[in-house]
Scaffold this motif. Structure first.
Motif, PDB file in Angstrom:
ATOM      1  N   ARG A 191       0.852  -1.182   0.000  1.00  0.00           N
ATOM      2  CA  ARG A 191       0.000   0.000   0.000  1.00  0.00           C
ATOM      3  C   ARG A 191       0.890   1.235   0.000  1.00  0.00           C
ATOM      4  NH1 ARG A 191      -5.300  -1.481   1.434  1.00  0.00           N
ATOM      5  NH2 ARG A 191      -5.474  -3.577   2.346  1.00  0.00           N
ATOM      6  N   LYS A 192       0.292   2.399  -0.135  1.00  0.00           N
ATOM      7  CA  LYS A 192       1.060   3.632  -0.252  1.00  0.00           C
ATOM      8  C   LYS A 192       1.515   4.151   1.110  1.00  0.00           C
ATOM      9  CE  LYS A 192      -1.176   5.219  -4.520  1.00  0.00           C
ATOM     10  NZ  LYS A 192      -2.002   6.289  -5.147  1.00  0.00           N
ATOM     11  N   PHE A 193       2.772   4.549   1.160  1.00  0.00           N
ATOM     12  CA  PHE A 193       3.338   5.224   2.328  1.00  0.00           C
ATOM     13  C   PHE A 193       3.709   6.632   1.900  1.00  0.00           C
ATOM     14  CE2 PHE A 193       6.534   6.558   5.358  1.00  0.00           C
ATOM     15  CZ  PHE A 193       6.108   6.011   6.560  1.00  0.00           C
ATOM     16  N   ASN A 194       3.220   7.624   2.644  1.00  0.00           N
ATOM     17  CA  ASN A 194       3.406   9.036   2.276  1.00  0.00           C
ATOM     18  C   ASN A 194       4.758   9.572   2.741  1.00  0.00           C
ATOM     19  OD1 ASN A 194       0.612   9.756   1.210  1.00  0.00           O
ATOM     20  ND2 ASN A 194       0.120   8.887   3.205  1.00  0.00           N
ATOM     21  N   LEU A 195       5.521  10.119   1.820  1.00  0.00           N
ATOM     22  CA  LEU A 195       6.805  10.728   2.132  1.00  0.00           C
ATOM     23  C   LEU A 195       6.640  12.230   2.351  1.00  0.00           C
ATOM     24  CD1 LEU A 195       9.033   8.892  -0.500  1.00  0.00           C
ATOM     25  CD2 LEU A 195       8.458   8.183   1.833  1.00  0.00           C
ATOM     26  N   VAL A 345      -3.295   3.719  11.046  1.00  0.00           N
ATOM     27  CA  VAL A 345      -2.650   3.398   9.775  1.00  0.00           C
ATOM     28  C   VAL A 345      -1.332   4.150   9.711  1.00  0.00           C
ATOM     29  CG1 VAL A 345      -2.864   3.393   7.273  1.00  0.00           C
ATOM     30  CG2 VAL A 345      -4.908   3.113   8.687  1.00  0.00           C
ATOM     31  N   ALA A 346      -0.247   3.450   9.915  1.00  0.00           N
ATOM     32  CA  ALA A 346       1.084   4.081   9.949  1.00  0.00           C
ATOM     33  C   ALA A 346       1.616   4.257   8.537  1.00  0.00           C
ATOM     34  CB  ALA A 346       2.042   3.238  10.790  1.00  0.00           C
ATOM     35  N   ASN A 347       0.953   5.127   7.774  1.00  0.00           N
ATOM     36  CA  ASN A 347       1.315   5.330   6.371  1.00  0.00           C
ATOM     37  C   ASN A 347       2.016   6.668   6.138  1.00  0.00           C
ATOM     38  OD1 ASN A 347      -0.809   7.052   6.723  1.00  0.00           O
ATOM     39  ND2 ASN A 347      -1.939   6.419   4.890  1.00  0.00           N
ATOM     40  N   VAL A 365      15.007   2.497  20.079  1.00  0.00           N
ATOM     41  CA  VAL A 365      14.164   3.614  19.670  1.00  0.00           C
ATOM     42  C   VAL A 365      14.558   4.008  18.249  1.00  0.00           C
ATOM     43  CG1 VAL A 365      15.730   5.321  20.685  1.00  0.00           C
ATOM     44  CG2 VAL A 365      13.362   5.950  20.254  1.00  0.00           C
ATOM     45  N   GLY A 366      13.576   4.440  17.460  1.00  0.00           N
ATOM     46  CA  GLY A 366      13.893   4.798  16.088  1.00  0.00           C
ATOM     47  C   GLY A 366      12.788   5.585  15.427  1.00  0.00           C
ATOM     48  N   GLN A 367      13.071   6.032  14.210  1.00  0.00           N
ATOM     49  CA  GLN A 367      12.089   6.756  13.419  1.00  0.00           C
ATOM     50  C   GLN A 367      12.102   6.195  12.001  1.00  0.00           C
ATOM     51  OE1 GLN A 367      13.347  10.876  13.496  1.00  0.00           O
ATOM     52  NE2 GLN A 367      14.951  10.562  11.986  1.00  0.00           N
ATOM     53  N   ILE A 368      10.954   6.189  11.390  1.00  0.00           N
ATOM     54  CA  ILE A 368      10.809   5.689  10.020  1.00  0.00           C
ATOM     55  C   ILE A 368      10.260   6.808   9.139  1.00  0.00           C
ATOM     56  CG2 ILE A 368       9.594   4.081   8.510  1.00  0.00           C
ATOM     57  CD1 ILE A 368      11.650   2.683  10.133  1.00  0.00           C
ATOM     58  N   PHE A 369      11.027   7.148   8.120  1.00  0.00           N
ATOM     59  CA  PHE A 369      10.559   8.111   7.121  1.00  0.00           C
ATOM     60  C   PHE A 369      10.190   7.426   5.816  1.00  0.00           C
ATOM     61  CE2 PHE A 369      12.687  11.145   9.928  1.00  0.00           C
ATOM     62  CZ  PHE A 369      11.785  12.207   9.906  1.00  0.00           C
ATOM     63  N   ASP A 370      10.831   6.283   5.543  1.00  0.00           N
ATOM     64  CA  ASP A 370      10.538   5.543   4.310  1.00  0.00           C
ATOM     65  C   ASP A 370      10.857   4.071   4.545  1.00  0.00           C
ATOM     66  OD1 ASP A 370      10.326   4.417   1.840  1.00  0.00           O
ATOM     67  OD2 ASP A 370      11.638   5.813   0.804  1.00  0.00           O
ATOM     68  N   PRO A 371       9.848   3.236   4.836  1.00  0.00           N
ATOM     69  CA  PRO A 371      10.080   1.816   5.125  1.00  0.00           C
ATOM     70  C   PRO A 371      10.681   1.032   3.969  1.00  0.00           C
ATOM     71  CG  PRO A 371       7.858   2.493   5.752  1.00  0.00           C
ATOM     72  CD  PRO A 371       8.429   3.587   4.912  1.00  0.00           C
TER      73      PRO A 371
END
Length: 375
Positions: A191-195, A345-347, A365-371
């Motif tokens: 599915r789409k993930f928004n950058l 929805v973690a998109n 601990v971390g951050q996701i900008f683009d899986p």
């Protein structure tokens, strides 16, 4: 000494450190993961070593501890509660090991030797940095790789250990947990993930219609995904938390709130399962390495070269993660009530962490900008 209060201080430092690590990579909007628990373990080991008083003082100041005795008491509590047991009884597999490499021409303080063997349970070697620095570096990397189930490789880069190195202190942390309620593979689809730049990328999302621990707060939502606990193990509860800002570009502000608000993590824990509308979490695998000492320098702290690497994999069955920290020392020391049904929805960019809830210890601990991109 209030041990719980001391542990609370260290746990809050996890997000303080995360804020500065994230900000150092802000322009890149990088996927980041690191382990405060591994960094703290390595620092505790260094602070306990016989060295210049300023070394221990810097560490005690950063960790907000009054003495090495307090620091060691927190370490003991974490070891006895967080790192005890394992997968044999059904709970998460977790291990934290320490290693020390000391130049063989140096005298080894008997008290420190006792601490290494009986308190830190550390493997230590007397080695030849002067003639075989590169060989020692490779030995440290091999120990780390073996201790992290091959997830962390090449922690120390070529040239990082020299003939002026006197000691290397290292910690390796490994975690593998199974979701309390695993996701079904057949429900995973792209599915789409928004950058942040307005574009989207297709990534695999895990989906569930089971009740979930979710709560909605002012400007963000939190999902808590617990891991299976061990049979008869009522003292430890591990969970992964997802912090999802309402705005696509809201992650930086959310991190700022978490890092500057005392008790934020404990005050924003979903307390009960709720019916879900749409629930989707992306699968991802990321790794990240950095010089912790460079972040410390930005904070006005002097330190040895402190290397750190971490890796995390999340899929339908659970999570596998590892981290390693090495300190290379030279002779000259340089809530709202959620609605009945709630969507999660973690998109878009989000924050995550893994912690042990009994003590509040933050493991990763971390951050996701683009899986879709490893970092």
């Amino acid at each position: 000494m209030d041990l719980r209060e001391s542990m609370k201080k260290q746990n809050e430092l996890a997000m303080f450190l995360a804020r500065h690590v994230f900000s150092s990579e802000a322009k890149k909007h990088s996927n980041i993961v690191f382990s405060p628990a591994s960094i703290y373990s390595a620092l505790t080991l260094v602070a306990s070593a016989p060295s210049e008083p300023s070394v221990a003082d810097e560490i005690l100041c950063f960790l907000k501890s009054s003495s090495t005795d307090e620091l060691n008491a927190v370490f003991t509590e974490i070891v006895s509660v967080v790192y005890t047991g394992g997968n044999a009884n059904g709970g998460p597999e977790i291990s934290s090991v320490n290693g020390v490499w000391i130049e063989k021409t140096l005298s080894l303080d008997h008290k420190f030797k006792y601490l290494l063997e009986n308190f830190f349970k550390a493997a230590f070697k007397l080695v030849d940095f002067i003639s075989n620095a590169e060989e020692v570096r490779m030995d440290v990397n091999s120990w780390v790789q073996e201790s992290t189930n091959d997830l962390i490789k090449d922690l120390l880069s070529p040239g990082s250990v020299t003939n002026e190195t006197e000691r290397v202190y290292a910690n390796a942390l490994y975690f593998k947990g199974t979701w309390q309620t695993p996701f079904d593979d057949y429900d995973t689809r792209k599915r789409k993930f928004n950058l942040l730049n307005g574009s989207t990328v297709p990534v695999p999302f895990m989906t569930s219609d089971e009740d979930q621990y979710i709560a909605a707060y002012d400007g963000f939502k939190v999902a808590r995904l617990p891991f299976q606990g061990g049979r008869g193990d009522t003292n430890r509860t591990f969970a992964m938390y997802f912090y999802l800002p309402r705005k696509k570009d809201g992650l930086d502000n959310l991190v700022e709130r978490i890092a500057t608000t005392p008790g934020f993590l404990d005050a924003h824990i979903p307390g009960r399962e709720v019916k879900v509308g749409t629930f989707r979490i992306p699968k991802f695998e990321i790794s990240f390495g950095f010089l912790v000492s460079e972040v410390f320098s930005q904070l006005g702290l002097d330190s040895n070269k402190l290397y750190h690497k971490a890796c995390i994999r999340i899929d339908e069955s659970g999570v596998e993660a590892a981290a390693a920290t090495a300190d290379e020392a030279c002779g000259c020391y340089l809530g709202m009530e959620p609605p009945k049904r709630i969507d999660f929805v973690a998109n878009k960019p989000f924050l995550f962490l893994i912690r042990e809830d009994t003590t509040g210890t933050v493991l990763f601990v971390g951050q996701i900008f683009d899986p879709s991109q490893s970092s």
